[in-house]
Design an enzyme around this catalytic site. Structure first.
Site, PDB file in Angstrom:
ATOM      1  N   LYS A  89      12.412  -5.106 -12.188  1.00  0.00           N
ATOM      2  CA  LYS A  89      12.381  -6.465 -11.970  1.00  0.00           C
ATOM      3  C   LYS A  89      12.722  -7.484 -13.277  1.00  0.00           C
ATOM      4  O   LYS A  89      12.645  -8.443 -13.376  1.00  0.00           O
ATOM      5  CB  LYS A  89      11.238  -6.892 -11.463  1.00  0.00           C
ATOM      6  CG  LYS A  89      10.928  -6.397 -10.061  1.00  0.00           C
ATOM      7  CD  LYS A  89       9.887  -7.148  -9.310  1.00  0.00           C
ATOM      8  CE  LYS A  89       9.614  -6.757  -7.852  1.00  0.00           C
ATOM      9  NZ  LYS A  89       8.464  -7.219  -7.379  1.00  0.00           N
ATOM     10  N   LYS A  96      12.691  -0.014   3.776  1.00  0.00           N
ATOM     11  CA  LYS A  96      11.335  -0.593   4.337  1.00  0.00           C
ATOM     12  C   LYS A  96      11.728  -2.145   4.806  1.00  0.00           C
ATOM     13  O   LYS A  96      12.409  -2.718   4.264  1.00  0.00           O
ATOM     14  CB  LYS A  96      10.412  -0.748   3.104  1.00  0.00           C
ATOM     15  CG  LYS A  96       9.236   0.128   2.897  1.00  0.00           C
ATOM     16  CD  LYS A  96       8.358   0.257   1.939  1.00  0.00           C
ATOM     17  CE  LYS A  96       7.635  -1.013   1.673  1.00  0.00           C
ATOM     18  NZ  LYS A  96       6.601  -0.785   0.506  1.00  0.00           N
ATOM     19  N   LYS A 101       9.836  -8.810   3.284  1.00  0.00           N
ATOM     20  CA  LYS A 101      10.066 -10.126   3.618  1.00  0.00           C
ATOM     21  C   LYS A 101      11.038 -10.804   2.682  1.00  0.00           C
ATOM     22  O   LYS A 101      11.499 -12.019   3.312  1.00  0.00           O
ATOM     23  CB  LYS A 101       8.844 -11.023   3.226  1.00  0.00           C
ATOM     24  CG  LYS A 101       8.038 -10.775   1.458  1.00  0.00           C
ATOM     25  CD  LYS A 101       6.518 -11.203   1.437  1.00  0.00           C
ATOM     26  CE  LYS A 101       6.119 -10.492   0.291  1.00  0.00           C
ATOM     27  NZ  LYS A 101       4.621 -10.478   0.256  1.00  0.00           N
TER      28      LYS A 101
END
Ligand code: AMP
Ligand code: TRP
Length: 325
Positions: free
Chosen positions: A113, A193, A196
């Site tokens: 990230k 997976k 969101k």
């Protein structure tokens, strides 16, 4: 009640979905029976990658409400916003002085990230704040998924390092791996997976989706071209994912469901899954919609006050141990 204390946290980014319910909230709720439970909406962590102010303020309230709607009872669990208990940030600084930059740079999450996070100090420092979340309450165990194993290891390292340098202050916490529903997969790509942030709107079942949205998403879930409903992740990942979801909501075993729906065709199976999920999610959605913002704000404020007192007792020990008293 074992007298053992557990802590877990979730970031208020995006909307809560079926993976959060089955992989996290469900365990948070059932642990209320056997542990002293502390749960936290980790809003400071949500600032470690770029964010919008309104998303943060709405997101933290929405997540708190959903956690309560899913069954975490603020009378039995402590549930609060991380930012309202400043001792988390204070302990984070002290633990940071014991942390090697190299160890943080080797974290998977940082590697994945840090580009997106611009300069990335927030994402570099993130695991130290997580360690502080856990250690500030001297908890014994932390229920989190596999993806958090590295962060838990760092927490254990820091507890051990602190204790050996300054004297025994922190229990070294264990990780508890949830027994059921470890991974809910995307409805559109059963190899990844449910998340969101999935750009495909049909891939993720949000807990505030209407009955109709739930039915549509499940009926359009990607499956293989076969006809048999069988539990076989290698060849039938889509069907296997739906079977797990069905088992969760129906309380029946996967074998039992596979036997009943095995030869009846995918359409028939999906309709049954959709009805089961719709009726399972409905009370959560209704509880969510029926709760006023003011009510949640009040609950969160009261819990934070309790958490601050608890955290301050730990900080007294920490300050004394390191020479700040
Ligand atoms: P996230 O939504 O990525 O912030 O994840 C919060 C927590 O929800 C994770 O630590 C997991 O415990 C759980 N979780 C998220 N997505 C899933 C999923 N697809 N399946 C199972 N658990 C999940
Ligand atoms: N890093 C966790 C996640 O992304 C969230 C989190 C922050 C957490 N602090 C925590 C989880 C403390 C457990 C304990 O899911």
């Amino acid at each position: 009640m074992s007298g053992k204390r557990v802590f877990s946290g979730m970031q208020p980014t995006g909307k809560a979905h079926l993976g959060n319910l089955i992989g996290a909230f469900n365990n948070w709720v059932s642990m209320q029976d056997s542990y002293e439970t502390i749960y936290c909406v980790v809003d400071l962590h949500a600032m470690s990658t770029p964010f919008e102010k309104t998303d943060l303020s709405e997101g933290r309230l929405r997540l708190a409400k959903m956690i309560i709607a899913a069954g975490v009872d603020p009378k039995r669990s402590l549930l609060y916003y991380q930012s309202e208990v400043p001792q988390h940030a204070e302990l984070y600084w002290i633990l940071g002085t014991l942390t090697g930059v190299g160890q943080l740079q080797r974290m998977t999450q940082f590697k994945e990230k840090s580009d997106r996070a611009g300069q990335g100090f927030g994402i570099l420092a993130y695991p130290v704040l997580q360690a502080a979340d856990i250690l500030i309450h001297k908890v014994h165990a932390v229920p989190v998924g596999d993806d958090q194993a590295q962060h838990l290891e760092l927490t254990r390292d820091l507890a051990t390092r602190f204790n050996s340098r300054f004297g025994e202050v922190f229990p070294v916490p264990e990780r508890i791996t949830p027994e059921i529903g470890a991974r809910v997969m995307s409805l559109q790509d059963p190899d990844s997976k449910m998340s969101k942030s999935d750009p495909n709107a049909r891939a993720t079942l949000f807990l505030d989706d209407s009955d109709d949205e739930i039915r549509k998403k499940i009926r359009s879930a990607v499956t293989d071209t076969g006809t048999e409903v069988a539990y076989d992740w290698e060849n039938k990942a889509g069907i296997s994912n739906l079977l797990e979801i069905f088992a969760y909501f129906s309380g029946r075993s996967i074998d039992d469901l596979a036997a009943e729906y095995g030869t009846g065709g995918y359409g028939n199976f999906k309709s049954a899954v959709a009805e089961s999920v719709a009726s399972g999610v409905k009370p959560i959605r209704e509880a969510y919609e029926g709760m006023s913002d003011a009510e949640v704000v009040e609950v969160m404020r009261a819990s934070a006050a309790t958490a601050r007192e608890m955290a301050d007792r730990t900080m007294d020990d920490v300050r004394a141990a390191v020479g700040l008293s």
